[in-house]
Design a protein around this motif. Sequence first.
Motif, PDB file in Angstrom:
ATOM      1  N   PRO A  95       0.910  -1.250   0.016  1.00 37.31           N
ATOM      2  CA  PRO A  95       0.089   0.015  -0.036  1.00 37.31           C
ATOM      3  C   PRO A  95       0.874   1.263   0.066  1.00 37.31           C
ATOM      4  CG  PRO A  95      -0.870  -1.687   1.527  1.00 37.31           C
ATOM      5  CD  PRO A  95       0.505  -2.071   0.965  1.00 37.31           C
ATOM      6  N   ASP A  96       2.042   1.228   0.625  1.00 36.81           N
ATOM      7  CA  ASP A  96       3.060   2.486   0.666  1.00 36.81           C
ATOM      8  C   ASP A  96       3.506   2.614  -0.564  1.00 36.81           C
ATOM      9  OD1 ASP A  96       2.444   2.876   3.306  1.00 36.81           O
ATOM     10  OD2 ASP A  96       4.089   2.112   4.089  1.00 36.81           O
ATOM     11  N   MET A  97       3.689   1.701  -1.285  1.00 38.71           N
ATOM     12  CA  MET A  97       4.352   1.918  -2.777  1.00 38.71           C
ATOM     13  C   MET A  97       3.433   2.331  -3.583  1.00 38.71           C
ATOM     14  SD  MET A  97       6.543  -1.705  -3.102  1.00 38.71           S
ATOM     15  CE  MET A  97       7.678  -2.267  -1.885  1.00 38.71           C
ATOM     16  N   ARG A  98       2.041   1.816  -3.430  1.00 32.03           N
ATOM     17  CA  ARG A  98       1.188   2.657  -4.434  1.00 32.03           C
ATOM     18  C   ARG A  98       0.606   3.942  -4.040  1.00 32.03           C
ATOM     19  NH1 ARG A  98      -1.315  -2.722  -3.187  1.00 32.03           N
ATOM     20  NH2 ARG A  98      -1.436  -3.998  -5.121  1.00 32.03           N
ATOM     21  N   GLU A  99       0.842   4.113  -2.633  1.00 33.43           N
ATOM     22  CA  GLU A  99       0.485   5.670  -2.540  1.00 33.43           C
ATOM     23  C   GLU A  99       1.662   6.489  -2.902  1.00 33.43           C
ATOM     24  OE1 GLU A  99      -1.306   8.920  -0.648  1.00 33.43           O
ATOM     25  OE2 GLU A  99      -1.942   6.906  -1.208  1.00 33.43           O
ATOM     26  N   GLU A 100       3.033   6.071  -2.987  1.00 34.59           N
ATOM     27  CA  GLU A 100       4.002   6.999  -3.442  1.00 34.59           C
ATOM     28  C   GLU A 100       3.938   7.114  -4.979  1.00 34.59           C
ATOM     29  OE1 GLU A 100       8.799   6.539  -4.021  1.00 34.59           O
ATOM     30  OE2 GLU A 100       7.975   5.108  -2.738  1.00 34.59           O
ATOM     31  N   PHE A 101       3.349   6.074  -5.555  1.00 36.09           N
ATOM     32  CA  PHE A 101       3.050   5.967  -7.168  1.00 36.09           C
ATOM     33  C   PHE A 101       1.894   7.154  -7.409  1.00 36.09           C
ATOM     34  CE2 PHE A 101       0.616   4.784 -10.714  1.00 36.09           C
ATOM     35  CZ  PHE A 101       1.413   4.790 -11.725  1.00 36.09           C
ATOM     36  N   ARG A 102       0.918   7.140  -6.495  1.00 29.77           N
ATOM     37  CA  ARG A 102      -0.216   7.919  -6.711  1.00 29.77           C
ATOM     38  C   ARG A 102       0.237   9.420  -6.458  1.00 29.77           C
ATOM     39  NH1 ARG A 102      -2.619   4.737  -2.951  1.00 29.77           N
ATOM     40  NH2 ARG A 102      -3.818   3.064  -3.807  1.00 29.77           N
ATOM     41  N   VAL A 154      -9.539   7.897 -13.326  1.00 29.90           N
ATOM     42  CA  VAL A 154      -9.788   6.534 -12.939  1.00 29.90           C
ATOM     43  C   VAL A 154      -8.540   5.547 -12.245  1.00 29.90           C
ATOM     44  CG1 VAL A 154     -11.569   6.183 -14.788  1.00 29.90           C
ATOM     45  CG2 VAL A 154      -9.015   6.212 -15.336  1.00 29.90           C
ATOM     46  N   LEU A 155      -7.626   6.522 -11.655  1.00 35.16           N
ATOM     47  CA  LEU A 155      -6.384   5.818 -11.161  1.00 35.16           C
ATOM     48  C   LEU A 155      -6.679   4.580 -10.295  1.00 35.16           C
ATOM     49  CD1 LEU A 155      -3.419   6.142 -11.001  1.00 35.16           C
ATOM     50  CD2 LEU A 155      -3.437   7.757  -9.224  1.00 35.16           C
ATOM     51  N   GLU A 156      -7.472   4.671  -9.346  1.00 37.00           N
ATOM     52  CA  GLU A 156      -7.705   3.530  -8.427  1.00 37.00           C
ATOM     53  C   GLU A 156      -8.292   2.403  -9.364  1.00 37.00           C
ATOM     54  OE1 GLU A 156      -6.812   3.152  -5.494  1.00 37.00           O
ATOM     55  OE2 GLU A 156      -6.020   5.270  -5.343  1.00 37.00           O
ATOM     56  N   GLU A 157      -9.011   2.682 -10.171  1.00 41.58           N
ATOM     57  CA  GLU A 157      -9.528   1.498 -11.010  1.00 41.58           C
ATOM     58  C   GLU A 157      -8.359   0.973 -12.117  1.00 41.58           C
ATOM     59  OE1 GLU A 157     -12.728   0.771 -14.853  1.00 41.58           O
ATOM     60  OE2 GLU A 157     -12.670   2.854 -13.662  1.00 41.58           O
ATOM     61  N   SER A 158      -7.569   1.880 -12.474  1.00 41.78           N
ATOM     62  CA  SER A 158      -6.364   1.447 -13.175  1.00 41.78           C
ATOM     63  C   SER A 158      -5.508   0.309 -12.593  1.00 41.78           C
ATOM     64  CB  SER A 158      -5.590   2.445 -13.704  1.00 41.78           C
ATOM     65  OG  SER A 158      -6.327   3.345 -14.488  1.00 41.78           O
ATOM     66  N   LEU A 159      -5.342   0.720 -11.045  1.00 43.26           N
ATOM     67  CA  LEU A 159      -4.365  -0.184 -10.180  1.00 43.26           C
ATOM     68  C   LEU A 159      -5.240  -1.393 -10.104  1.00 43.26           C
ATOM     69  CD1 LEU A 159      -3.048   2.555  -7.633  1.00 43.26           C
ATOM     70  CD2 LEU A 159      -1.838   1.471  -9.614  1.00 43.26           C
ATOM     71  N   SER A 160      -6.451  -1.580  -9.890  1.00 39.30           N
ATOM     72  CA  SER A 160      -7.013  -2.739  -9.754  1.00 39.30           C
ATOM     73  C   SER A 160      -6.996  -3.532 -11.146  1.00 39.30           C
ATOM     74  CB  SER A 160      -8.499  -2.359  -9.254  1.00 39.30           C
ATOM     75  OG  SER A 160      -8.574  -1.893  -8.260  1.00 39.30           O
ATOM     76  N   VAL A 161      -7.276  -2.681 -12.087  1.00 40.10           N
ATOM     77  CA  VAL A 161      -6.893  -3.478 -13.363  1.00 40.10           C
ATOM     78  C   VAL A 161      -5.475  -4.214 -13.396  1.00 40.10           C
ATOM     79  CG1 VAL A 161      -6.811  -3.144 -15.922  1.00 40.10           C
ATOM     80  CG2 VAL A 161      -8.855  -2.170 -14.640  1.00 40.10           C
TER      81      VAL A 161
END
Length: 233
Positions: free
Chosen positions: A179-186, A203-210
């Motif tokens: 989660p910390d890595m994803r937050e850094e990316f965002r 749609v960033l959150e959706e893209s990460l889920s995709v």
Amino acid sequence: MTRTNDDEPPEWAKERAREVMAAETTTEEPDDPDESTDERVPDVPADIVDEAERLTRLARQTDDDAAAAFYRERRDELVEAHEYVPRLREEDDTLVLYPAEWMDDGTVQLDRIETTDRAVEVSLSGPGDADRYEAIAAYNEAVADAVAEARDAVHADTAESFAAFMSNHYVRAVDDATPDMREEFRTEYLPRNGWPSDDQLAVLEESLSVIESVAADVDGPAPSEASDRPSSR
């Protein structure tokens, strides 16, 4: 009968007899214990270490307290079955597996450590195995390509940026991000390096889920020959 000097055995025979008697009474000295070639190595199998790491990561990533407790309990049971004790070293975010015989009331007793090689350490943050960079980068690019083939371009653009971020900054697979890595990316990498469009950000959150969903159908990175143990994926 009187023995004469002619009846005496020759001197060479006497010497030979003394040598035989000396050989029969000489005992072999025990081997020096310091010269033993046996070396203690971690007694916990590599696959158990991998599973302990995976369960630890799951416990950290979930928002469900009950699930986190279950993952930690399962990890502890697996490790303790091999007479090891798991501990988290918070100062450098490392999972450490100590031989149970080193522990007393939850604390490592330094006088019980015969060799530190028996402990196992697994970093839970920071870069992964740098020797695996090429395999990881190829895998992440394959995931980005798969997203581009299966989903909208807006997701593909984010997948390409996320693949570069995970490969270059952490040498980790895109579906191994914390989660910390994803937050850094965002919040840091994408705005500064990805030149995202408004549509991407929407749609960033959706893209990460995709990305994570598509990655499940892509073969994982091949183990590196230089790696001491297989990937935990």
